[in-house]
Design an enzyme around this catalytic site. Structure first.
Site, PDB file in Angstrom:
ATOM      1  N   ALA A   1      63.525  41.582  -1.465  1.00  0.00           N
ATOM      2  CA  ALA A   1      64.835  41.516  -1.946  1.00  0.00           C
ATOM      3  C   ALA A   1      64.983  40.479  -3.176  1.00  0.00           C
ATOM      4  O   ALA A   1      65.388  40.835  -4.150  1.00  0.00           O
ATOM      5  CB  ALA A   1      65.863  41.737  -1.071  1.00  0.00           C
TER       6      ALA A   1
ATOM      7  N   HIS B   1      58.827  46.813  10.367  1.00  0.00           N
ATOM      8  CA  HIS B   1      60.200  47.116   9.615  1.00  0.00           C
ATOM      9  C   HIS B   1      61.372  46.410  10.387  1.00  0.00           C
ATOM     10  O   HIS B   1      62.488  46.989  10.509  1.00  0.00           O
ATOM     11  CB  HIS B   1      60.377  48.726   9.702  1.00  0.00           C
TER      12      HIS B   1
ATOM     13  N   GLU C   1      61.354  29.572  -2.899  1.00  0.00           N
ATOM     14  CA  GLU C   1      60.506  30.206  -1.918  1.00  0.00           C
ATOM     15  C   GLU C   1      59.292  29.391  -1.235  1.00  0.00           C
ATOM     16  O   GLU C   1      59.018  28.367  -1.639  1.00  0.00           O
ATOM     17  CB  GLU C   1      59.438  31.243  -2.856  1.00  0.00           C
TER      18      GLU C   1
END
Ligand SMILES: Cc1cc2nc3c(=O)[nH]c(=O)nc-3n(C[C@H](O)[C@H](O)[C@H](O)COP(=O)(O)OP(=O)(O)OC[C@H]3O[C@@H](n4cnc5c(N)ncnc54)[C@H](O)[C@@H]3O)c2cc1C
Length: 499
Positions: free
Chosen positions: A16, A434, A36
């Protein structure tokens, strides 16, 4: 140390976050920083070549978060985390599905107003215009046999590039040949292509939020010092790391934070609750002959099926391929074979809700992750899983497969009856990779909502979440495209608020 300041600070350059930062920088004049924790993926073949995905969690760019072992069943698996630009899209297997419209009807019903299918599909269209998506065309005898078997089981051939229902189709993958189309590759590389108002800071670990007056977030504490945000901070660190950052910053269930001596900024009991996933299991078959691997991808096709006939959309996804899926069956003592094939299946709309909780006041320590599979009160998830074993067995018993099946290795021919099958599943279940839902989006009536439909964290100013965490209900397919959609929509919401 340097003090950096930007209008918008996005934490986490994964599925995202990378989409959000790039889209927002393209669409507005705001200065955007993308922070990051990992390095750039540029030039790292072990990341860029999607076939090497298993190397990441074992190497310096990855780690694994173990689960809380359940009272009964498999406690051996862990969640792989990739710390590199692109996040899990730099580690995943690139399978690309748009969820069905019914998933977003459920999001709206759960309080996510504005996230209706018509609106959401516009975001998918924008993404699909940028990302290369290839269909993995089947070839070879075994692949043809699997498609024939599906047809003999009554499943039509489906094209996953259009809205689809039950049936078997060929994989669509976000890749170009052997190279993945991660969010870093598509949205952040090469650095010279980035707009001037976007700064990407790799190897920058965020540990906490920084607050100003009125519970307003004004920046983040990082490994390179404080980075200030004039307008907003957006957490896109993923479903396991975003709730951790919130909790270490004093946003979460008050009693849990106090237990670790963390000053409570906002009592939000939903942070870390409502962990969703796609639990996965398999049927392994020893083959009568060797099944040569494909050059690029070792899986043949995907079958979507309804275990419950009145389900609004197929409730199980079955991936089929010419290799055994032994990560969980081997340690559980199931036999192996020199060559074989497998059906690997996941519950599309699993209802069990797990949790992530703090294990330590030290932000460098992992959270405690409890997926709580099969904890849903009416046993739905297990019913679907048992249906998955039966569906795979039906497929492998078709005339098309005759001559290919030597024996069923797992669960094994003597595993009959729903209870025995359920025991096998408990023993060998694993994550479908997930995780989501740990900071769920909802309306004011939802006591576990963490963000509102504009993705703003409740009770705090200047802070949003945009990643897999915000999913109010699980989507019925592999979730990376949905995470990218969340990033893309977050950019639109922020751009509107800046205008
Ligand atoms: C092995 C595997 C295979 C998968 N296969 C598929 C597939 O084939 N198809 C599919 O649709 N989905 C697949 N998925 C799932 C999918 O890739 C993820 O669900 C999705 O990428 C999640 O996006 P996200 O933005 O929520 O988080 P992530 O992509 O995980 O991004 C989070 C980012 O935040 C960074 N970060 C974390 N903490 C910090 C911090 N403190 N400071 C700074 N940065 C931080 C991370 O390094 C990472 O880059 C797979 C996942 C895995 C693990």
């Amino acid at each position: 140390m340097e003090t950096l300041e930007f209008d918008i600070v996005v934490v986490g350059g994964g599925g995202a976050g990378a989409v959000l930062a790039r889209t927002l920088a393209d669409q507005t004049s705001a200065s955007v920083a993308l922070l990051e924790i990992g390095p750039s993926d540029a030039g790292r073949e072990e990341v860029l070549d999607f076939r090497r995905y298993r190397e990441i969690p074992a190497g310096p760019l990855g780690t694994r978060i173990p689960i809380v072992p359940p009272e009964r069943g498999n406690g051996r698996f862990s969640y792989p985390i990739s710390r590199v630009l692109g996040g899990s899209t730099s580690q995943n297997t690139c399978i690309w599905f748009r969820p069905p419209a019914t998933d977003f009807d459920d999001w709206v019903a759960a309080g996510a107003s504005g996230w209706d299918a018509e609106t959401i599909f516009r975001h998918f269209e924008a993404l699909e215009a940028k990302i290369r998506i290839e269909t993995h065309a089947t070839h070879g005898d075994f692949r043809r046999v699997l498609f024939d078997a599906a047809e003999q089981s009554g499943f039509p051939r489906v094209d996953f590039s259009r809205p689809f229902d039950a049936g078997m189709g060929e994989y669509r993958m976000s890749k170009s040949g052997a190279h993945r189309q991660s969010t870093s590759v598509v949205f952040l590389q090469p650095p010279s292509s980035l707009p001037a108002n976007l700064t990407v800071l790799t190897e920058t670990a965020v540990t906490r939020l920084v607050f100003g007056a009125d519970n307003r977030v004004v920046g983040v504490e990082t490994s390179r010092g404080i980075i200030r945000a004039r307008r907003e901070v957006v957490l896109s660190a993923g479903a396991l790391e975003t709730p951790k950052l919130l909790m270490h910053s004093g946003i979460g269930e008050a009693a849990q934070l106090q237990q670790f001596g963390i000053e409570v900024r906002q009592d939000l009991p939903g942070v870390g609750r409502h962990l969703l996933d796609h639990p996965a299991a398999c049927v392994n078959i020893a083959a009568t002959r060797s099944l040569p691997e494909d050059d690029l991808w070792n899986y043949a096709g995907v079958l979507f099926e309804r275990v419950e006939p009145d389900a609004p959309w197929p409730d199980i996804e079955i991936q089929l391929g010419p290799e055994l899926f032994e990560q969980q069956t081997a340690p559980a003592g199931y036999p192996s074979a020199p060559f074989g094939f497998a059906a690997y299946f996941t519950v599309n709309r699993a209802k069990s809700e797990g949790s992530v909780r703090l294990a330590s006041p030290d932000p460098s320590q992992h959270l405690t992750v409890d997926p709580a599979y099969f904890s849903d009160p009416d046993g739905y998830d297990m019913r679907i899983m048992v249906g998955g074993v039966k569906a795979a067995r039906r497929l492998f018993a078709t005339p098309a497969m005759a001559g290919w099946v030597r024996e069923e290795l797992a669960p094994g021919a003597d595993c009959r009856g729903d209870e025995a099958i359920a025991d096998f599943i408990r023993e060998t279940v694993t994550t479908g990779y997930h995780p989501g839902g740990t900071c769920k989006m909802g309306d004011a009536s939802d006591p576990l909502a963490v963000v509102d439909p504009e993705l703003r964290v409740l009770g705090v100013q200047g802070l949003r979440v945009a990643d897999a965490s915000i999913m109010p209900t699980m989507v019925s397919v592999n979730i990376a495209p949905t995470c990218m959609m969340i990033g893309h929509r977050a950019a639109a919401l922020i751009a509107r608020s800046l205008a």
